[in-house]
Scaffold this active site. Sequence first.
Site, PDB file in Angstrom:
ATOM      1  CB  SER A 291      -0.897   0.020   1.235  1.00 34.84           C
ATOM      2  OG  SER A 291      -0.122   0.235   2.398  1.00 34.84           O
ATOM      3  CG  ASP A 292       1.279   5.900  -1.378  1.00 32.89           C
ATOM      4  OD1 ASP A 292       2.186   6.097  -0.535  1.00 32.89           O
ATOM      5  OD2 ASP A 292       1.108   6.652  -2.361  1.00 32.89           O
ATOM      6  CD1 TRP A 293       4.758   5.575   4.806  1.00 30.55           C
ATOM      7  CD2 TRP A 293       4.623   4.369   2.930  1.00 30.55           C
ATOM      8  NE1 TRP A 293       5.855   4.735   4.737  1.00 30.55           N
ATOM      9  CE2 TRP A 293       5.803   3.988   3.613  1.00 30.55           C
ATOM     10  CE3 TRP A 293       4.326   3.721   1.735  1.00 30.55           C
ATOM     11  CZ2 TRP A 293       6.674   3.010   3.129  1.00 30.55           C
ATOM     12  CZ3 TRP A 293       5.202   2.756   1.251  1.00 30.55           C
ATOM     13  CH2 TRP A 293       6.355   2.417   1.949  1.00 30.55           C
ATOM     14  CB  ALA A 295      -3.000   3.901   0.250  1.00 32.06           C
TER      15      ALA A 295
END
Length: 872
Positions: A291-293, A295
């Site tokens: 995941s993006d941070w 997300a």
Amino acid sequence: MKSTGLLAFLASGSPAIAGIVGASPQQLDKRALASSDPFYPSPWMDPAADGWAEAYVKAKAFVSQLTLLEKVNLTTGVGWEAEQCVGQSGSIPRLGLRSLCMHDSPVGVRGSDYNSVFPSGQTTAATFDRNLLKKRGYAMGEEAKGKGITVLLGPVAGPIGRAPEGGRNWEGFSPDPVLTGVGIAETITGIQDAGTIACAKHFIGNEQEHFRQAGEAKGYGFKIAESLSSNIDDKTMHELYLWPFADAVRAGVGSVMCSYNQVNNSYACQNSKLINDLLKNELGFQGFVMSDWQAQHTGAASAAAGLDMTMPGDTEFNTGLSFWGTNLTLGVLNGTVPEWRIDDMALRIMAAYFKVGKTVDQPPINFDFWSLDTYGPVHWVAKKGYQQINFHVDVRADHGTLIRELAAKGTVLLKNTGSLPLNKPKFLAVIGADAGPNLRGPNSCSDRGCDNGTLAMGWGSGTANFPYLVTPDSALQAQALADGSRYESVLTNYAATQIKALVSQANVTAIVFVNADSGEGYINVDGNEGDRKNLTLWANGDDLVKNVSSWCSNTIVVIHSTGPVLVTDWYNSTNVTAILWAGIPGQESGNSITDVLYGKVNPFGRSPFTWGATRESYGTDVLYTPNNGAGAPQQDFSEGVFIDYRYFDKANTPLIYEFGYGLSYTTFSYSNLKVQKANSGPYTPTTGKTARAPTFGNFSTNLTDYVFPSDEFPYIYEYIYPYLNVSDAKKASADPQYGQTAAQFLPPNATDGSPQPLLRSAGKSSPGGNSKLYDVLYTITADIKNTGSLAGDEVPQLYLSLGGADDPKVVLRDFDRIRIQPGKTAQFRATLTRRDLSNWDTTVQDWVVSNATKTVYVGRSSRKLELKATLS
Ligand SMILES: *[C@@H]1O[C@H](CO)[C@@H](O)[C@H](O)[C@H]1NC(C)=O
Ligand SMILES: *[C@@H]1O[C@H](CO)[C@@H](O)[C@H](O)[C@H]1NC(C)=O
Ligand SMILES: *[C@@H]1O[C@H](CO)[C@@H](O)[C@H](O)[C@H]1NC(C)=O
Ligand SMILES: *[C@@H]1O[C@H](CO)[C@@H](O)[C@H](O)[C@H]1NC(C)=O
Ligand SMILES: *[C@@H]1O[C@H](CO)[C@@H](O)[C@H](O)[C@H]1NC(C)=O
Ligand SMILES: *[C@@H]1O[C@H](CO)[C@@H](O)[C@H](O)[C@H]1NC(C)=O
Ligand SMILES: *[C@@H]1O[C@H](CO)[C@@H](O)[C@H](O)[C@H]1NC(C)=O
Ligand SMILES: *[C@@H]1O[C@H](CO)[C@@H](O)[C@H](O)[C@H]1NC(C)=O
Ligand SMILES: *[C@@H]1O[C@H](CO)[C@@H](O)[C@H](O)[C@H]1NC(C)=O
Ligand SMILES: *[C@@H]1O[C@H](CO)[C@@H](O)[C@H](O)[C@H]1NC(C)=O
């Protein structure tokens, strides 16, 4: 933030319910929101996948030894600011595997010291040179490895650059999917050849900063409850946004980062259509999705949708709680998440790890993202574990030489009426803040969140600390002194009187440096919340150019920018004798531009985007105001595949410099186009089924075995662990909704580990899609002659008209960079694959070559299509 398993699941599937999340019924009446189809189960790894088989065997041997807690440790970040890197997984001390380090950025090692700062992806794309793209990737991979980084968080194909205002476009390559595809694939190959896992990001539709995260938007005063939804239809997805990710997967990328935004009203990190279907099934991606941070918004639902690693691990920064960690352990123990799914997550992570040549005993991480101090707490937020955290390891090698070359070769000569190259000018006057230093230091603004002094990097997480920054002023002065030229500079844009006095003198060659900056959404620079608020030059730049050129008949303009700017008002002035776009050049900025201005490098860079005459001429823009009440802002990509040059060609809106355009100090002529049909056989849709989902090892179901081992090590504040704090599941989960049965809310088929049908467009063990898509159907050759008197490099480009009523006039399909001596002729050779010649057929759900007449063009740019032939 939506945080319950219930909403979580619903948002990843059903359109009707996706709409309810965040929008009132009245709003829903007005518009039918785009929706995303569910796709389950999540595909498991293919032991025979091309390029992965050896890694699979190693990963299987390793993962088979793991306990459930150890597997969960691999999948879950330990929390924001919990360890030294921007993100780290748990470790497996029993087997000697240290925590994996996930770290920025696509231009260098972020927040460190003694690292290099490379030119941006976009600037490097302007070289149109596969070899240079790969060399840059390799050098970045070496630096990352030297610091102890496991996964370098780049390169970028999302944003691709739908809107020129997009804040992070410079981190990627180009709004053209073929150029971006080449850029991302070569960079990945380079990074991974050097022994570091690359991360293709941000998957997908992450085309603007505004509203990418509801929380960030709230900070700017927007009252929205959910992140922006990029609404993308199937054809546009395949022909434009997914295209470069297919190249990334084909290049063997080890990880992919899912993005903050929603796509068709389902969050990208729990969107089963995107991850399970497009990425893992159709493209056959074998690595892991992180995941993006922040997300990730759900636990079991994101696991079922194909997420393999959560970063940085906590639900939101510094909550000390996680959708995974304890919850994932519980989810597997209580049967919500099938064992094969957690095993597949661990397998994918370890396969990517072994694929790039890593061994279990990696050297330690030798830097700290949160501090440059030599000593400090290794657990930053907990302020625990005081020790040496920075070893100040110099990983730069001789990369400065490469960086200088890359930025020079990525510089695009847009105009030259004869003033360039410079040859011992009598008097050089350099004008503009963009030629000089940031008086507070090149690294003084956190994450480069300001525009002071020469622009050599955008802002945000896609940055790194400069080891030094050669300004244009210092490099040009050194050159002028060596030549015996007179030299003066004025390093502010706001000294009209003094500038006029200087550039009005006899014999002056004036070089004006101007810029336009952008970056990531969490920083607002001068009213630009990541995305640019306009396409004009910053800080009075237009007036500066207009003024200098009104006083000086030999005015050369150098632009540093994160994308196109409007040059309409002054580019045509006869006193503007040359214009160069130097992009985002990195640490050697001044040396690189000096090399080009003085002809030590004969420019061949080509614009990786179109320079429109007006902002409106692009036909696309950022959505700056929420348009769905408190619900997710809706960004309809209704222009389809028509972005950048494809739009200008279609709508015939005014432009100044087209995509692919760039001059040289020499000239070239094109002739002798030849098309040869290759004998590649027919397309064969893939058929058959996968094997059943495998599981590796057993685990105890006695919850007592999962309780935090406080006798072994102390609990660290806000740290995310795989353990339960008590042996009571409901209490350990800290989730009031704990215990709702799986059947109530897990999607149909999500837990099904039986053999699954292969998609016809997917490969049989061929990452990137059906291998027949990459068959060469035509080879095209043309002769290129250097008709000038200087040796130079030409970038011949192959364009294709697919011929359908809905197709762009032309699309780029291949290119090369060829060095040619004066008077000599070289052959340009290009190929067209089946994918190149196909459209995505939404009914067949495959790439199909239409019956429409196809025409190939070879030329210098998207509008200088010198040679043409019809394909038989
Ligand atoms: C999980 O990772 C943490 C942090 O690296 C480590 O302290 C712990 O021992 C690991 N647990 C297991 C079961 O390996
Ligand atoms: C488990 O996940 C839920 C959300 O689904 C969250 O509220 C809870 O805090 C998490 N528990 C732990 C121990 O992290
Ligand atoms: C630094 O840049 C900011 C915009 O990023 C501007 O507002 C400020 O005036 C600049 N400061 C100096 C000293 O140039
Ligand atoms: C310098 O300027 C003077 C006055 O315009 C002119 O006569 C002379 O030729 C110039 N010299 C050069 C080298 O350009
Ligand atoms: C565009 O934005 C830049 C950066 O904020 C600013 O310096 C400039 O004045 C703006 N241009 C116009 C025409 O307002
Ligand atoms: C060009 O520069 C000369 C000074 O050298 C000036 O007199 C003239 O007005 C300028 N022309 C334009 C179009 O700005
Ligand atoms: C640029 O100059 C050319 C020739 O002087 C002229 O035909 C053209 O209209 C000008 N373009 C603009 C946008 O001013
Ligand atoms: C679980 O393990 C604990 C500790 O080993 C033991 O006391 C308990 O009896 C076990 N429970 C079950 C149901 O086996
Ligand atoms: C299983 O565990 C997950 C994660 O804590 C939780 O969300 C879910 O409600 C649990 N389900 C059952 C049936 O206990
Ligand atoms: C579940 O799988 C079956 C068999 O593969 C398939 O026919 C059915 O359409 C799937 N259901 C959903 C909701 O995807």
